[in-house]
Scaffold this motif. Sequence first.
Motif, PDB file in Angstrom:
ATOM      1  N   GLU A  17       0.821  -1.202   0.000  1.00  0.00           N
ATOM      2  CA  GLU A  17       0.000   0.000   0.000  1.00  0.00           C
ATOM      3  C   GLU A  17       0.855   1.252   0.000  1.00  0.00           C
ATOM      4  OE1 GLU A  17      -2.642  -0.206   3.287  1.00  0.00           O
ATOM      5  OE2 GLU A  17      -3.792  -1.914   2.504  1.00  0.00           O
ATOM      6  N   GLU A  18       2.165   1.083   0.081  1.00  0.00           N
ATOM      7  CA  GLU A  18       3.086   2.221   0.066  1.00  0.00           C
ATOM      8  C   GLU A  18       3.198   2.796  -1.346  1.00  0.00           C
ATOM      9  OE1 GLU A  18       4.446   3.476   2.741  1.00  0.00           O
ATOM     10  OE2 GLU A  18       3.632   1.923   4.055  1.00  0.00           O
ATOM     11  N   GLN A  19       3.607   4.051  -1.435  1.00  0.00           N
ATOM     12  CA  GLN A  19       3.733   4.719  -2.728  1.00  0.00           C
ATOM     13  C   GLN A  19       5.101   4.499  -3.373  1.00  0.00           C
ATOM     14  OE1 GLN A  19       2.663   8.850  -2.413  1.00  0.00           O
ATOM     15  NE2 GLN A  19       0.498   8.398  -2.102  1.00  0.00           N
ATOM     16  N   GLN A  20       6.043   3.977  -2.634  1.00  0.00           N
ATOM     17  CA  GLN A  20       7.349   3.618  -3.187  1.00  0.00           C
ATOM     18  C   GLN A  20       7.741   2.229  -2.708  1.00  0.00           C
ATOM     19  OE1 GLN A  20       7.259   6.838  -1.607  1.00  0.00           O
ATOM     20  NE2 GLN A  20       7.078   7.995  -3.502  1.00  0.00           N
ATOM     21  N   LEU A  21       8.378   1.501  -3.591  1.00  0.00           N
ATOM     22  CA  LEU A  21       8.842   0.145  -3.263  1.00  0.00           C
ATOM     23  C   LEU A  21      10.316   0.078  -3.625  1.00  0.00           C
ATOM     24  CD1 LEU A  21       7.883  -2.663  -2.292  1.00  0.00           C
ATOM     25  CD2 LEU A  21       7.468  -3.235  -4.680  1.00  0.00           C
ATOM     26  N   ASN A  22      11.189  -0.034  -2.602  1.00  0.00           N
ATOM     27  CA  ASN A  22      12.626   0.054  -2.858  1.00  0.00           C
ATOM     28  C   ASN A  22      13.318  -1.292  -2.989  1.00  0.00           C
ATOM     29  OD1 ASN A  22      12.747  -0.868  -0.231  1.00  0.00           O
ATOM     30  ND2 ASN A  22      13.449   1.068   0.649  1.00  0.00           N
ATOM     31  N   VAL A  23      12.545  -2.355  -3.045  1.00  0.00           N
ATOM     32  CA  VAL A  23      13.119  -3.678  -3.220  1.00  0.00           C
ATOM     33  C   VAL A  23      12.217  -4.469  -4.182  1.00  0.00           C
ATOM     34  CG1 VAL A  23      11.929  -4.614  -1.200  1.00  0.00           C
ATOM     35  CG2 VAL A  23      14.000  -5.730  -2.063  1.00  0.00           C
ATOM     36  N   PRO A  24      12.763  -5.174  -5.156  1.00  0.00           N
ATOM     37  CA  PRO A  24      11.934  -5.914  -6.114  1.00  0.00           C
ATOM     38  C   PRO A  24      11.043  -6.951  -5.436  1.00  0.00           C
ATOM     39  CG  PRO A  24      14.175  -5.699  -6.948  1.00  0.00           C
ATOM     40  CD  PRO A  24      14.198  -5.215  -5.531  1.00  0.00           C
ATOM     41  N   ARG A  25       9.780  -6.972  -5.866  1.00  0.00           N
ATOM     42  CA  ARG A  25       8.828  -7.944  -5.345  1.00  0.00           C
ATOM     43  C   ARG A  25       8.161  -8.666  -6.505  1.00  0.00           C
ATOM     44  NH1 ARG A  25       6.563  -6.803  -0.350  1.00  0.00           N
ATOM     45  NH2 ARG A  25       5.409  -8.741  -0.705  1.00  0.00           N
ATOM     46  N   ARG A  26       7.871  -9.951  -6.289  1.00  0.00           N
ATOM     47  CA  ARG A  26       7.123 -10.717  -7.288  1.00  0.00           C
ATOM     48  C   ARG A  26       5.660 -10.287  -7.242  1.00  0.00           C
ATOM     49  NH1 ARG A  26       8.928 -15.097  -6.177  1.00  0.00           N
ATOM     50  NH2 ARG A  26      10.049 -15.865  -8.003  1.00  0.00           N
ATOM     51  N   LEU A  27       5.092  -9.979  -8.414  1.00  0.00           N
ATOM     52  CA  LEU A  27       3.716  -9.482  -8.482  1.00  0.00           C
ATOM     53  C   LEU A  27       2.766 -10.617  -8.835  1.00  0.00           C
ATOM     54  CD1 LEU A  27       4.311  -6.153 -10.450  1.00  0.00           C
ATOM     55  CD2 LEU A  27       4.430  -6.538  -7.980  1.00  0.00           C
ATOM     56  N   PRO A  28       1.813 -10.937  -7.952  1.00  0.00           N
ATOM     57  CA  PRO A  28       0.837 -12.000  -8.254  1.00  0.00           C
ATOM     58  C   PRO A  28      -0.271 -11.465  -9.151  1.00  0.00           C
ATOM     59  CG  PRO A  28       0.434 -11.128  -6.063  1.00  0.00           C
ATOM     60  CD  PRO A  28       1.635 -10.390  -6.590  1.00  0.00           C
ATOM     61  N   LEU A  29      -0.011 -11.365 -10.436  1.00  0.00           N
ATOM     62  CA  LEU A  29      -0.956 -10.746 -11.349  1.00  0.00           C
ATOM     63  C   LEU A  29      -2.082 -11.682 -11.773  1.00  0.00           C
ATOM     64  CD1 LEU A  29       1.550  -8.792 -13.637  1.00  0.00           C
ATOM     65  CD2 LEU A  29       0.357  -7.979 -11.585  1.00  0.00           C
ATOM     66  N   GLY A  30      -1.826 -12.982 -11.783  1.00  0.00           N
ATOM     67  CA  GLY A  30      -2.855 -13.935 -12.158  1.00  0.00           C
ATOM     68  C   GLY A  30      -3.239 -13.888 -13.621  1.00  0.00           C
ATOM     69  N   VAL A  31      -2.255 -13.621 -14.506  1.00  0.00           N
ATOM     70  CA  VAL A  31      -2.547 -13.535 -15.944  1.00  0.00           C
ATOM     71  C   VAL A  31      -1.803 -14.605 -16.730  1.00  0.00           C
ATOM     72  CG1 VAL A  31      -3.042 -11.068 -15.825  1.00  0.00           C
ATOM     73  CG2 VAL A  31      -0.708 -11.842 -16.313  1.00  0.00           C
ATOM     74  N   GLY A  32      -1.252 -15.577 -16.054  1.00  0.00           N
ATOM     75  CA  GLY A  32      -0.513 -16.626 -16.749  1.00  0.00           C
ATOM     76  C   GLY A  32       0.942 -16.259 -16.978  1.00  0.00           C
ATOM     77  N   ARG A  33       1.594 -17.006 -17.837  1.00  0.00           N
ATOM     78  CA  ARG A  33       3.008 -16.788 -18.135  1.00  0.00           C
ATOM     79  C   ARG A  33       3.175 -15.526 -18.973  1.00  0.00           C
ATOM     80  NH1 ARG A  33       6.371 -18.232 -22.400  1.00  0.00           N
ATOM     81  NH2 ARG A  33       8.562 -18.456 -21.818  1.00  0.00           N
ATOM     82  N   VAL A  34       3.991 -14.586 -18.486  1.00  0.00           N
ATOM     83  CA  VAL A  34       4.187 -13.295 -19.140  1.00  0.00           C
ATOM     84  C   VAL A  34       5.453 -13.332 -19.979  1.00  0.00           C
ATOM     85  CG1 VAL A  34       4.652 -10.844 -18.745  1.00  0.00           C
ATOM     86  CG2 VAL A  34       2.916 -12.024 -17.382  1.00  0.00           C
ATOM     87  N   THR A  35       5.380 -12.749 -21.165  1.00  0.00           N
ATOM     88  CA  THR A  35       6.534 -12.704 -22.065  1.00  0.00           C
ATOM     89  C   THR A  35       7.079 -11.303 -22.271  1.00  0.00           C
ATOM     90  OG1 THR A  35       5.088 -12.528 -24.000  1.00  0.00           O
ATOM     91  CG2 THR A  35       5.758 -14.744 -23.309  1.00  0.00           C
ATOM     92  N   ASP A  36       6.269 -10.248 -22.002  1.00  0.00           N
ATOM     93  CA  ASP A  36       6.745  -8.885 -22.197  1.00  0.00           C
ATOM     94  C   ASP A  36       6.005  -7.948 -21.252  1.00  0.00           C
ATOM     95  OD1 ASP A  36       8.309  -6.904 -23.238  1.00  0.00           O
ATOM     96  OD2 ASP A  36       7.295  -6.766 -25.177  1.00  0.00           O
TER      97      ASP A  36
END
Length: 460
Positions: A311-330
């Motif tokens: 919920e923060e406006q800045q994220l200073n460390v990479p996080r995996r995003l659970p997007l739920g859209v399958g395997r992403v290529t781009d």
Amino acid sequence: MMNSVRSCLLSLVSRKQLTCSRGVKHWIDGKPRRKHPVNPEIEDRLPVNKYISEGTRPDNRVYTWGYAELGALGNRNLLKPKNGKKPYTYLHRPMRLWFAELNKVTDVACGYGFTVMAVNRPDYKLFGCGLNTSSQIGQQEARAGHPLERVTSPVPITIPVDDPSIKVTAVACGRSHTAFVTSDGATYTLGNNAYGQCGRQVLEREDYSSNATVHRVPLDRPVRTVTCGQDHTMFLTECGRVYCCGWGADGQLGSGAFDSRWQALPAGGDLEGERIVRVACSADCVLAVSESGDVFGWGNSEYAQFASVTEEQQLNVPRRLPLGVGRVTDVASAGTMCAVLNAYIVFADRGEVYVWGYGMLGKGPELDVSKEPSLIPPTLLGRNDFSPDNTPVSVVSGLYHLSVTTSGGDLFTWGHNRHGALGLGHTEDRLFPLRVSIPARVTKVACGVDHMAALCREYI
């Protein structure tokens, strides 16, 4: 009768005779001879003219459009037209760039008011045009001590690469700096270094207006490609690690802090142990894709780009995003919008584009804010009964707009149409994707703030 005529003709051909056709060719014993023989002493020094044919002309075409006043479109005639016409402020539809007809352009990138192209040549490997207030397209001077702040047509950029076999394989542009990668895995930067985005130590009161510095970034691993945000740079190595340097106030360096640094160091967090294949950033929000198709994000999240993990406006460390859209290529990351392209195996790699964030997301006026990925209907991107296999293959963003390139070579754009940057023939903003009219097959697109460039191939 016929035999007598044939014998007569044969006798004329075999006879030693002299005939003339328009005074150009003379024949003796049936063999051509020059009317005025060439002096054998100078014959080897005569020039040989080679005409462009199917085998000699460049394979690639380049089209540019958008804001023209700074020279980023690479066409001098737009700013100094003939026949007394007024200069063009912008060009709202694609125009073929003459420079690519004489040079084999292999990559192109758009910065804030300037364009840089990688060229396959033994002498100069990099060319640039447009705004040059920070020497982002090299030291260009009308005469000694008088730097050019604007270059209206492509000019060579001097780089410290003497081996003619080494080529520039990738190029990227930020707000006022440029980075490129060579075929030996080395990476170089030039232009503004106020925040260390060029990967070298920041010098107080350094003058960038006429700066010939082209810096080789000292990395311990060969680099495959490079990506530039506004004022920071990300280097993607052959082994899939991401190194970052430059402005870091929004956490876009992925270091766990909010400070800037000039040393290029690897981003940590959830990227540890992952092999990254793609990084995207147009401002200060970063998206990355792993070899397995997972999406990671860090940096600015003021518009809910990373609402799935914080919920923060800045994220200073990479996080995996659970997007739920399958395997992403781009992936693509604009100033306030994000987009991903997936490829389900069940659909035989037919990509689908999802968008989220804030702004003109491409689904009309009913959707301008979304914390979760929302599917853009495939029919809006060219897939229909007549073109069932025409599917998205890449997504690219500028600061205020998005674009999709399809397998059929079509280009679709939408978003803020500043100075005609969408290339649709007008300057009105577009809430839905629309096809850009280009008489060639689009293979790669580069987006600036208010102009674009497309690398294309002929249909035939």
